[in-house]
Write a protein that holds these residues in place. Structure first.
Motif, PDB file in Angstrom:
ATOM      1  N   SER A  40       0.818  -1.223   0.000  1.00  0.00           N
ATOM      2  CA  SER A  40       0.000   0.000   0.000  1.00  0.00           C
ATOM      3  C   SER A  40       0.843   1.261   0.000  1.00  0.00           C
ATOM      4  CB  SER A  40      -0.921   0.008   1.228  1.00  0.00           C
ATOM      5  OG  SER A  40      -1.819  -1.077   1.190  1.00  0.00           O
ATOM      6  N   LEU A  41       2.084   1.158   0.401  1.00  0.00           N
ATOM      7  CA  LEU A  41       2.988   2.306   0.446  1.00  0.00           C
ATOM      8  C   LEU A  41       4.164   2.046  -0.485  1.00  0.00           C
ATOM      9  CD1 LEU A  41       3.941   5.007   1.625  1.00  0.00           C
ATOM     10  CD2 LEU A  41       4.936   3.717   3.542  1.00  0.00           C
ATOM     11  N   SER A  42       4.230   2.806  -1.570  1.00  0.00           N
ATOM     12  CA  SER A  42       5.307   2.650  -2.552  1.00  0.00           C
ATOM     13  C   SER A  42       6.128   3.933  -2.569  1.00  0.00           C
ATOM     14  CB  SER A  42       4.713   2.372  -3.942  1.00  0.00           C
ATOM     15  OG  SER A  42       3.886   1.224  -3.907  1.00  0.00           O
ATOM     16  N   VAL A  74      11.190   9.294   0.223  1.00  0.00           N
ATOM     17  CA  VAL A  74      10.822  10.383   1.133  1.00  0.00           C
ATOM     18  C   VAL A  74      10.928   9.959   2.589  1.00  0.00           C
ATOM     19  CG1 VAL A  74       8.916  11.865   1.859  1.00  0.00           C
ATOM     20  CG2 VAL A  74       9.287  11.431  -0.564  1.00  0.00           C
ATOM     21  N   LEU A  75      10.584   8.725   2.892  1.00  0.00           N
ATOM     22  CA  LEU A  75      10.462   8.268   4.267  1.00  0.00           C
ATOM     23  C   LEU A  75      11.662   7.460   4.722  1.00  0.00           C
ATOM     24  CD1 LEU A  75       6.756   7.018   3.961  1.00  0.00           C
ATOM     25  CD2 LEU A  75       7.516   9.220   4.861  1.00  0.00           C
ATOM     26  N   ASP A  76      12.026   7.638   5.985  1.00  0.00           N
ATOM     27  CA  ASP A  76      13.002   6.747   6.591  1.00  0.00           C
ATOM     28  C   ASP A  76      12.250   5.552   7.178  1.00  0.00           C
ATOM     29  OD1 ASP A  76      11.784   7.706   8.875  1.00  0.00           O
ATOM     30  OD2 ASP A  76      13.471   8.968   9.481  1.00  0.00           O
ATOM     31  N   SER A  77      12.952   4.679   7.865  1.00  0.00           N
ATOM     32  CA  SER A  77      12.315   3.467   8.386  1.00  0.00           C
ATOM     33  C   SER A  77      11.215   3.815   9.392  1.00  0.00           C
ATOM     34  CB  SER A  77      13.361   2.563   9.041  1.00  0.00           C
ATOM     35  OG  SER A  77      14.021   3.248  10.104  1.00  0.00           O
ATOM     36  N   HIS A  78      11.448   4.823  10.206  1.00  0.00           N
ATOM     37  CA  HIS A  78      10.433   5.235  11.174  1.00  0.00           C
ATOM     38  C   HIS A  78       9.208   5.798  10.448  1.00  0.00           C
ATOM     39  CE1 HIS A  78       8.618   6.964  14.772  1.00  0.00           C
ATOM     40  NE2 HIS A  78       8.514   8.114  14.124  1.00  0.00           N
ATOM     41  N   LEU A  90       1.867   6.614  -3.381  1.00  0.00           N
ATOM     42  CA  LEU A  90       3.055   6.479  -4.230  1.00  0.00           C
ATOM     43  C   LEU A  90       3.807   7.798  -4.230  1.00  0.00           C
ATOM     44  CD1 LEU A  90       4.870   5.198  -6.467  1.00  0.00           C
ATOM     45  CD2 LEU A  90       3.207   6.084  -8.127  1.00  0.00           C
ATOM     46  N   THR A  91       5.115   7.730  -3.965  1.00  0.00           N
ATOM     47  CA  THR A  91       5.985   8.884  -4.170  1.00  0.00           C
ATOM     48  C   THR A  91       6.936   8.554  -5.323  1.00  0.00           C
ATOM     49  OG1 THR A  91       7.744   8.145  -2.656  1.00  0.00           O
ATOM     50  CG2 THR A  91       5.896   9.391  -1.707  1.00  0.00           C
ATOM     51  N   TYR A 123       3.362  21.690  -1.184  1.00  0.00           N
ATOM     52  CA  TYR A 123       4.035  22.829  -1.833  1.00  0.00           C
ATOM     53  C   TYR A 123       5.328  23.183  -1.101  1.00  0.00           C
ATOM     54  CZ  TYR A 123       4.833  27.574  -3.515  1.00  0.00           C
ATOM     55  OH  TYR A 123       5.397  28.722  -4.036  1.00  0.00           O
ATOM     56  N   HIS A 124       5.341  23.021   0.219  1.00  0.00           N
ATOM     57  CA  HIS A 124       6.532  23.319   1.011  1.00  0.00           C
ATOM     58  C   HIS A 124       7.385  22.076   1.251  1.00  0.00           C
ATOM     59  CE1 HIS A 124       4.015  26.875   2.002  1.00  0.00           C
ATOM     60  NE2 HIS A 124       5.177  27.488   2.074  1.00  0.00           N
ATOM     61  N   SER A 125       7.156  21.034   0.452  1.00  0.00           N
ATOM     62  CA  SER A 125       7.969  19.811   0.468  1.00  0.00           C
ATOM     63  C   SER A 125       7.923  19.074   1.798  1.00  0.00           C
ATOM     64  CB  SER A 125       9.425  20.137   0.096  1.00  0.00           C
ATOM     65  OG  SER A 125       9.495  20.740  -1.179  1.00  0.00           O
ATOM     66  N   ARG A 126       6.865  19.224   2.536  1.00  0.00           N
ATOM     67  CA  ARG A 126       6.697  18.511   3.806  1.00  0.00           C
ATOM     68  C   ARG A 126       5.806  17.287   3.537  1.00  0.00           C
ATOM     69  NH1 ARG A 126       4.760  23.636   7.202  1.00  0.00           N
ATOM     70  NH2 ARG A 126       4.322  22.082   8.819  1.00  0.00           N
ATOM     71  N   ILE A 127       6.390  16.323   2.854  1.00  0.00           N
ATOM     72  CA  ILE A 127       5.602  15.218   2.311  1.00  0.00           C
ATOM     73  C   ILE A 127       5.118  14.254   3.392  1.00  0.00           C
ATOM     74  CG2 ILE A 127       5.556  13.376   0.595  1.00  0.00           C
ATOM     75  CD1 ILE A 127       5.843  16.273  -0.469  1.00  0.00           C
TER      76      ILE A 127
END
Length: 223
Positions: free
Chosen positions: A20-22, A27-31, A54-55, A124-128
């Protein structure tokens, strides 16, 4: 001829889902992956909605909407209770497109648009990662408001049924009282006089009479 066909044929490939998360965009670390995966599981368990995210840093299309709809179909998400969020980075700028499956859209119209509008500033502020978390907050709030708006309606429906039953019962009691205790001549309340007949099988002799006009009616109740 063959060269023309090759030139006219546009080849593109779509990324395959990794659950479900691709996070192809890294963008994401393990946490962060654990956090978002947990929110995805909670949404499916408590809200009945399957969320796919999806990112990506790459798109085979020049149009974000076309890319999102192509993924929605390719991943077989277009018909269910699904929410699909595409986060795409182009020229160091992040964009987002949120779509919903037909089942989710029919029960919660404009849900995808509300989510997209609610997280667009964070994107927009890259805070994904924050935008992903906010996605689930908006989703939960929309479902909570929808369920809250249904409950009062149900309670009002039950109250109306109960009130109707009370009104019907009251009317029936009034009709019975009028037929037994109201004088058909003058409309006054009839008086009652009871007299018990003698013997082992005696009966009650009940006399309904009106002191105003002299009307009387006798009723015998067997003992």
């Amino acid at each position: 001829m063959l060269l023309a066909l090759l030139i006219g044929h546009v080849c593109y490939s779509l990324p395959l889902p990794i659950g479900s998360l691709s996070d192809y965009g890294g963008v994401l670390d393990s946490h962060g992956r654990k956090r978002i995966s947990g929110l995805i599981e909670e949404a499916e368990e408590h809200l009945g909605v399957r969320v796919y995210i999806l990112t990506s840093w790459d798109s085979p299309f020049t149009d974000l909407d076309r890319y999102a709809y192509a993924l929605l179909e390719a991943w077989n998400l277009s018909e269910g209770d699904t929410i699909f969020a595409l986060f795409l980075k182009e020229n160091n700028n992040w964009k987002v497109k949120v779509l919903s499956g037909e089942a989710a859209d029919s029960t919660h119209p404009q849900l995808a648009q509300a989510i997209e509008a609610g997280i667009s500033d964070l994107v927009y502020h890259s805070r994904i990662e924050e935008a992903m978390v906010e996605l689930f907050s908006i989703l939960e709030n929309r479902f909570f408001r929808a369920s809250a708006s249904v409950k009062p309606t149900t309670k009002r429906g039950k109250s109306r049924v109960f009130l109707s039953l009370v009104v019907v019962a009251t009317v029936l009691l009034v009709v019975v009282f009028i037929s037994r205790r109201i004088c058909p001549r003058c409309g006054r309340v009839l008086r009652v006089r009871k007299r018990r007949s003698l013997g082992p099988y005696g009966s009650d002799n009940v006399l309904y009479y009106c002191r105003h006009c002299g009307y009387s009616r006798r009723k015998i109740r067997e003992g």
